[in-house]
Design a protein around this motif. Structure first.
Motif, PDB file in Angstrom:
ATOM      1  N   ALA A  77       8.378   9.935   5.130  1.00  0.00           N
ATOM      2  CA  ALA A  77       8.834   8.619   4.701  1.00  0.00           C
ATOM      3  C   ALA A  77       7.849   8.049   3.694  1.00  0.00           C
ATOM      4  O   ALA A  77       6.656   7.945   3.980  1.00  0.00           O
ATOM      5  N   VAL A  78       8.351   7.676   2.523  1.00  0.00           N
ATOM      6  CA  VAL A  78       7.520   7.242   1.403  1.00  0.00           C
ATOM      7  C   VAL A  78       7.747   5.764   1.144  1.00  0.00           C
ATOM      8  O   VAL A  78       8.886   5.296   1.112  1.00  0.00           O
ATOM      9  N   SER A  79       6.666   5.030   0.926  1.00  0.00           N
ATOM     10  CA  SER A  79       6.749   3.623   0.563  1.00  0.00           C
ATOM     11  C   SER A  79       5.635   3.282  -0.414  1.00  0.00           C
ATOM     12  O   SER A  79       4.609   3.958  -0.470  1.00  0.00           O
ATOM     13  N   GLY A  80       5.845   2.232  -1.206  1.00  0.00           N
ATOM     14  CA  GLY A  80       4.836   1.755  -2.127  1.00  0.00           C
ATOM     15  C   GLY A  80       4.884   2.364  -3.516  1.00  0.00           C
ATOM     16  O   GLY A  80       4.085   1.968  -4.381  1.00  0.00           O
ATOM     17  N   ILE A  81       5.776   3.311  -3.767  1.00  0.00           N
ATOM     18  CA  ILE A  81       5.932   3.926  -5.073  1.00  0.00           C
ATOM     19  C   ILE A  81       7.411   4.061  -5.395  1.00  0.00           C
ATOM     20  O   ILE A  81       8.252   4.011  -4.491  1.00  0.00           O
ATOM     21  N   THR A  82       7.703   4.231  -6.673  1.00  0.00           N
ATOM     22  CA  THR A  82       9.072   4.479  -7.095  1.00  0.00           C
ATOM     23  C   THR A  82       9.398   5.936  -6.815  1.00  0.00           C
ATOM     24  O   THR A  82       8.900   6.839  -7.476  1.00  0.00           O
ATOM     25  N   PHE A  83      10.229   6.160  -5.838  1.00  0.00           N
ATOM     26  CA  PHE A  83      10.459   7.486  -5.292  1.00  0.00           C
ATOM     27  C   PHE A  83      10.910   8.491  -6.341  1.00  0.00           C
ATOM     28  O   PHE A  83      10.441   9.636  -6.360  1.00  0.00           O
ATOM     29  N   ASP A  84      11.802   8.087  -7.236  1.00  0.00           N
ATOM     30  CA  ASP A  84      12.367   9.013  -8.223  1.00  0.00           C
ATOM     31  C   ASP A  84      11.363   9.447  -9.282  1.00  0.00           C
ATOM     32  O   ASP A  84      11.641  10.385 -10.028  1.00  0.00           O
ATOM     33  N   ASP A  85      10.213   8.802  -9.379  1.00  0.00           N
ATOM     34  CA  ASP A  85       9.212   9.136 -10.384  1.00  0.00           C
ATOM     35  C   ASP A  85       8.250  10.225  -9.925  1.00  0.00           C
ATOM     36  O   ASP A  85       7.318  10.562 -10.664  1.00  0.00           O
ATOM     37  N   TYR A  86       8.448  10.775  -8.744  1.00  0.00           N
ATOM     38  CA  TYR A  86       7.479  11.692  -8.163  1.00  0.00           C
ATOM     39  C   TYR A  86       8.110  13.008  -7.746  1.00  0.00           C
ATOM     40  O   TYR A  86       9.194  13.036  -7.156  1.00  0.00           O
ATOM     41  N   ASP A 128       0.848  -1.181   0.000  1.00  0.00           N
ATOM     42  CA  ASP A 128       0.000   0.000   0.000  1.00  0.00           C
ATOM     43  C   ASP A 128       0.886   1.235   0.000  1.00  0.00           C
ATOM     44  O   ASP A 128       1.934   1.253   0.637  1.00  0.00           O
ATOM     45  N   VAL A 129       0.457   2.287  -0.693  1.00  0.00           N
ATOM     46  CA  VAL A 129       1.202   3.530  -0.747  1.00  0.00           C
ATOM     47  C   VAL A 129       1.052   4.260   0.574  1.00  0.00           C
ATOM     48  O   VAL A 129      -0.064   4.458   1.064  1.00  0.00           O
ATOM     49  N   GLN A 130       2.184   4.661   1.137  1.00  0.00           N
ATOM     50  CA  GLN A 130       2.172   5.359   2.416  1.00  0.00           C
ATOM     51  C   GLN A 130       3.102   6.560   2.370  1.00  0.00           C
ATOM     52  O   GLN A 130       4.226   6.460   1.897  1.00  0.00           O
ATOM     53  N   MET A 134      -0.314  10.314 -10.688  1.00  0.00           N
ATOM     54  CA  MET A 134      -1.022  10.133  -9.432  1.00  0.00           C
ATOM     55  C   MET A 134      -0.666  11.221  -8.433  1.00  0.00           C
ATOM     56  O   MET A 134       0.341  11.914  -8.559  1.00  0.00           O
ATOM     57  N   ASN A 135      -1.511  11.345  -7.428  1.00  0.00           N
ATOM     58  CA  ASN A 135      -1.365  12.391  -6.430  1.00  0.00           C
ATOM     59  C   ASN A 135      -1.663  11.789  -5.057  1.00  0.00           C
ATOM     60  O   ASN A 135      -2.817  11.507  -4.743  1.00  0.00           O
ATOM     61  N   TYR A 136      -0.615  11.594  -4.261  1.00  0.00           N
ATOM     62  CA  TYR A 136      -0.748  10.956  -2.957  1.00  0.00           C
ATOM     63  C   TYR A 136      -0.501  11.948  -1.843  1.00  0.00           C
ATOM     64  O   TYR A 136       0.361  12.828  -1.949  1.00  0.00           O
TER      65      TYR A 136
END
Length: 118
Positions: A23-32, A1-3, A105-107
């Motif tokens: 702290a980011v998890s669940g997504i490719t960090f460099d793409d955002y 899950d994206v957090q 996307m927008n988290y």
């Protein structure tokens, strides 16, 4: 899950400093692209700072230029906001935002409260 987990807020007196973490998890960090947005209840949200996913350029609101610094630690999948010389008008809930990916996307993360006491 994206957090997106924001932390580091607290109570500080004028002129003090804090460092917020996301702290980011669940997504490719460099793409955002990553941003910090703050909000006071009853008022509109304000974009405090952003860092681009494409070239690493940064943006700061005029109200925080020279006092706040946004940065990424790619190895730790974490974004920081160093806040120095804090003022009472900096009091707000600060939210972390990630925008990007192939579908733009927008988290959002849960906010962390910063209170600057005069």
């Amino acid at each position: 899950d994206v957090q997106l987990q924001a932390s580091g807020g607290g109570l500080v007196q004028v002129g003090g400093y804090l460092r917020l973490s996301c702290a980011v998890s669940g997504i490719t960090f460099d793409d955002y692209a990553m941003s910090w947005i703050r909000q006071v209840p009853g008022k509109e949200r304000e974009v405090v700072s952003c860092t681009s996913k494409s070239d690493g350029s940064t943006y700061y609101a005029d109200s925080v230029k020279g006092r706040f610094t946004i940065s990424r630690d790619v190895a730790k999948n974490t974004v920081y906001l160093q806040m120095n010389s804090l003022k009472p008008e900096d009091t707000a809930v600060y939210y972390c935002n990630a925008k990007g990916g192939h579908m733009n996307m927008n988290y959002w993360g849960k906010g962390t409260l910063v209170t600057v006491s005069s």
